[in-house]
Enzyme design. Sequence first.
Site, PDB file in Angstrom:
ATOM      1  N   HIS A 156     109.512  29.858  44.251  1.00  0.00           N
ATOM      2  CA  HIS A 156     108.642  30.809  43.590  1.00  0.00           C
ATOM      3  C   HIS A 156     107.189  30.590  44.016  1.00  0.00           C
ATOM      4  O   HIS A 156     106.858  29.594  44.670  1.00  0.00           O
ATOM      5  CB  HIS A 156     108.775  30.677  42.069  1.00  0.00           C
ATOM      6  CG  HIS A 156     108.658  31.976  41.338  1.00  0.00           C
ATOM      7  ND1 HIS A 156     107.942  33.051  41.826  1.00  0.00           N
ATOM      8  CD2 HIS A 156     109.159  32.393  40.138  1.00  0.00           C
ATOM      9  CE1 HIS A 156     108.002  34.056  40.968  1.00  0.00           C
ATOM     10  NE2 HIS A 156     108.741  33.684  39.939  1.00  0.00           N
ATOM     11  N   GLY A 207     107.015  39.770  49.073  1.00  0.00           N
ATOM     12  CA  GLY A 207     105.683  39.217  49.240  1.00  0.00           C
ATOM     13  C   GLY A 207     104.860  40.007  50.232  1.00  0.00           C
ATOM     14  O   GLY A 207     105.054  41.205  50.429  1.00  0.00           O
ATOM     15  N   SER A 208     103.957  39.322  50.892  1.00  0.00           N
ATOM     16  CA  SER A 208     103.015  39.958  51.806  1.00  0.00           C
ATOM     17  C   SER A 208     103.663  40.231  53.161  1.00  0.00           C
ATOM     18  O   SER A 208     104.702  39.666  53.501  1.00  0.00           O
ATOM     19  CB  SER A 208     101.799  39.049  52.012  1.00  0.00           C
ATOM     20  OG  SER A 208     102.183  37.870  52.707  1.00  0.00           O
ATOM     21  N   GLU A 229     111.034  42.776  50.841  1.00  0.00           N
ATOM     22  CA  GLU A 229     110.314  43.796  50.079  1.00  0.00           C
ATOM     23  C   GLU A 229     108.857  43.397  50.134  1.00  0.00           C
ATOM     24  O   GLU A 229     108.452  42.413  49.509  1.00  0.00           O
ATOM     25  CB  GLU A 229     110.836  43.862  48.639  1.00  0.00           C
ATOM     26  CG  GLU A 229     110.364  45.122  47.904  1.00  0.00           C
ATOM     27  CD  GLU A 229     109.084  44.913  47.116  1.00  0.00           C
ATOM     28  OE1 GLU A 229     108.014  45.314  47.640  1.00  0.00           O
ATOM     29  OE2 GLU A 229     109.138  44.363  46.019  1.00  0.00           O
ATOM     30  N   LEU A 230     108.075  44.162  50.906  1.00  0.00           N
ATOM     31  CA  LEU A 230     106.706  43.752  51.208  1.00  0.00           C
ATOM     32  C   LEU A 230     105.702  44.668  50.509  1.00  0.00           C
ATOM     33  O   LEU A 230     105.953  45.144  49.419  1.00  0.00           O
ATOM     34  CB  LEU A 230     106.517  43.727  52.723  1.00  0.00           C
ATOM     35  CG  LEU A 230     107.579  42.907  53.481  1.00  0.00           C
ATOM     36  CD1 LEU A 230     107.348  42.977  54.987  1.00  0.00           C
ATOM     37  CD2 LEU A 230     107.596  41.466  53.006  1.00  0.00           C
ATOM     38  N   CYS A 263     103.571  46.189  44.032  1.00  0.00           N
ATOM     39  CA  CYS A 263     103.816  46.829  45.332  1.00  0.00           C
ATOM     40  C   CYS A 263     104.034  48.324  45.168  1.00  0.00           C
ATOM     41  O   CYS A 263     103.649  49.110  46.022  1.00  0.00           O
ATOM     42  CB  CYS A 263     105.023  46.191  46.011  1.00  0.00           C
ATOM     43  SG  CYS A 263     104.812  44.449  46.400  1.00  0.00           S
TER      44      CYS A 263
END
Length: 456
Positions: A156, A207-208, A229-230, A263
């Site tokens: 995490h 994340g990024s 999943e950005l 996001c």
Amino acid sequence: MTYRSFNPFTEQLVKEYPSHSAEQVGQSLSAADAAFRDASWHDNMGRRLGVLSKLAGLLIEHADEIATTMATEMGKLIAQGQDEVKLCAGIAAYYAEHARDLLKPVPYQSKAGDAWVEHHPIGVLLAVEPWNFPFYQLIRVVAPAIAVGNSVLIKHASIVPGCATLFEKLVLEAGAPQGAITNLFISSDQIAELIGDDRVQGVALTGSEKAGAVVASRASEELKKSTLELGGSDVFVVLDDADVLRAATVGAAARLANCGQACTAAKRFIVQDSVADAFMAAFSANMKGVTMGDPLDNDTTLGPLSSQDAVETLEKQVRAAVEHGAKLLFGGKRADRTGFFFEPAILTDISRDNPAYFEEFFGPVAQVYVVKSDDEVVMLANDSRFGLGGSIFSGNIERAKSLASRVEAGMVYINMATGSMPELPFGGVKRSGFGRELGDLGILEFVNKKLVVVAG
């Protein structure tokens, strides 16, 4: 890497957590592999689904504790934290109820004879997750993994270690065996080492773009499946036949929820010119009408950003946008008070050569574009590196559906903000990543789709 709880409202350190050593990581990986191979877990779907059912109840039972931990570690409003817990419980309950049907064999017509595809677990997964939805990001990977029979090692974000610890505790309390779900406080180098281990068979990351590129590259080197999943720069389209006041209210909430740190938050507002003035008046009033304060206070409607770095990054982006010709209508700077608060802002007159045009603003900053035609809506919506979600508001559903089909995104919602529900697949295209989580598509990402054929 330092894992610590640092309260973004008080700017005070709450607790530091020691990182896991190489030896501890090795023991955790061995335990995860052992849990995967344990027949009493691996071959017992009833037991696994029972864990998910119990977990759903435990999440609701501990909702206040979880929401308080979220508020303390990353500033989420207490009510929004409680809503996140309800969603997580719903995801656990959804797979507890539907996994058996979603994973049942699928028959195929073939001249070769009887043929079908079975769905089997593949092994240990590594989940690398962000801080902005500390429980929801985990349950999206963990619930289907438990249903299938995969083990999960969780890495995490370093600013929500309390949430990570509490999540692991509740899953084990629900009856998962040791090793089925394991939280690790580890570094990027340790992540790379884990991906290279033969026992790890898949990697899920939210994340990024930068983190996604690194992790996906490492997984590809090892010929392992990954899902990403950005970022997102979701459009919020208001057509000339929309209920403008409702669109303005929903749009402001979609930009400000979680202090804009999502996001799928509405970020680029594309409004047709005949309703632009009315929309801007109502939208601006909603964006300004927030009450900053303690996220644990139910009267607060805008909490702090997650960290000082988040504030500095957003200030820098707004400043650069204005320097390149954008117009800042209001806000756009750190609030003059204790805590990492940021004044909501609206940017207009953003040209394509402005860096803001292609950037994701992770905070309460909205971009507004005014266009004339439906074709201009589609052109502007698709002129983005991202393709996660989007919303279209219109009084003509067929018109909205036609536009939705033309927008390059993984998800489009009509007359509502982009959201998440247990039964609906979640994910994007382009630089927003690949693969899907949740729903029927999510549970099938990390399975062996094994074909069996009996000669006719």
